[in-house]
Design an enzyme around this catalytic site. Sequence first.
Site, PDB file in Angstrom:
ATOM      1  N   ARG A 230      47.696  35.588  32.465  1.00 22.69           N
ATOM      2  CA  ARG A 230      46.423  35.513  31.741  1.00 22.69           C
ATOM      3  C   ARG A 230      45.676  36.833  31.807  1.00 22.69           C
ATOM      4  O   ARG A 230      45.715  37.545  32.805  1.00 22.69           O
ATOM      5  CB  ARG A 230      45.553  34.418  32.350  1.00 22.69           C
TER       6      ARG A 230
ATOM      7  N   CYS B 290      41.577  38.037  30.895  1.00 23.25           N
ATOM      8  CA  CYS B 290      40.248  37.516  30.561  1.00 23.25           C
ATOM      9  C   CYS B 290      39.313  38.704  30.413  1.00 23.25           C
ATOM     10  O   CYS B 290      39.199  39.531  31.327  1.00 23.25           O
ATOM     11  CB  CYS B 290      39.755  36.573  31.656  1.00 23.25           C
TER      12      CYS B 290
END
Length: 124
Positions: A101, A103
């Site tokens: 991920r 972000c």
Amino acid sequence: MKVVSTKEAPAAIGPYSQGMVVNNVFYSSGQIPLTAEGELVEGDVVVQTHQVFKNLQAVLKEAGASLDSVVKTTVFIKDMNDFGKVNEVYGEYFHTHKPARSCVEVARLPKDVLIEIEVIALVK
């Protein structure tokens, strides 16, 4: 290439598709907290994040994938102070399977929403 399109998620609000499948890999467009009918979900980042995941699940299903086959996500949030709240909701959907991920905080998102998420997943 295969274009992914479902009425279970909001239609694209520009000249793009909900997602594409290429060589058994699904690439989603960013999903924002709109209902399948295109209505903006009002509420805080928690409410909006749940709607984004509902949309992601719909486009993943149409592509022949699921949250369990996601290999990478990119999360765009309007305020990094919401990171903890977003992470809590995110963990409800990715509790055992944890894809890679990124972000990032952004200055502005379409329709002034608080969050947008895109995914890359393997198609079964």
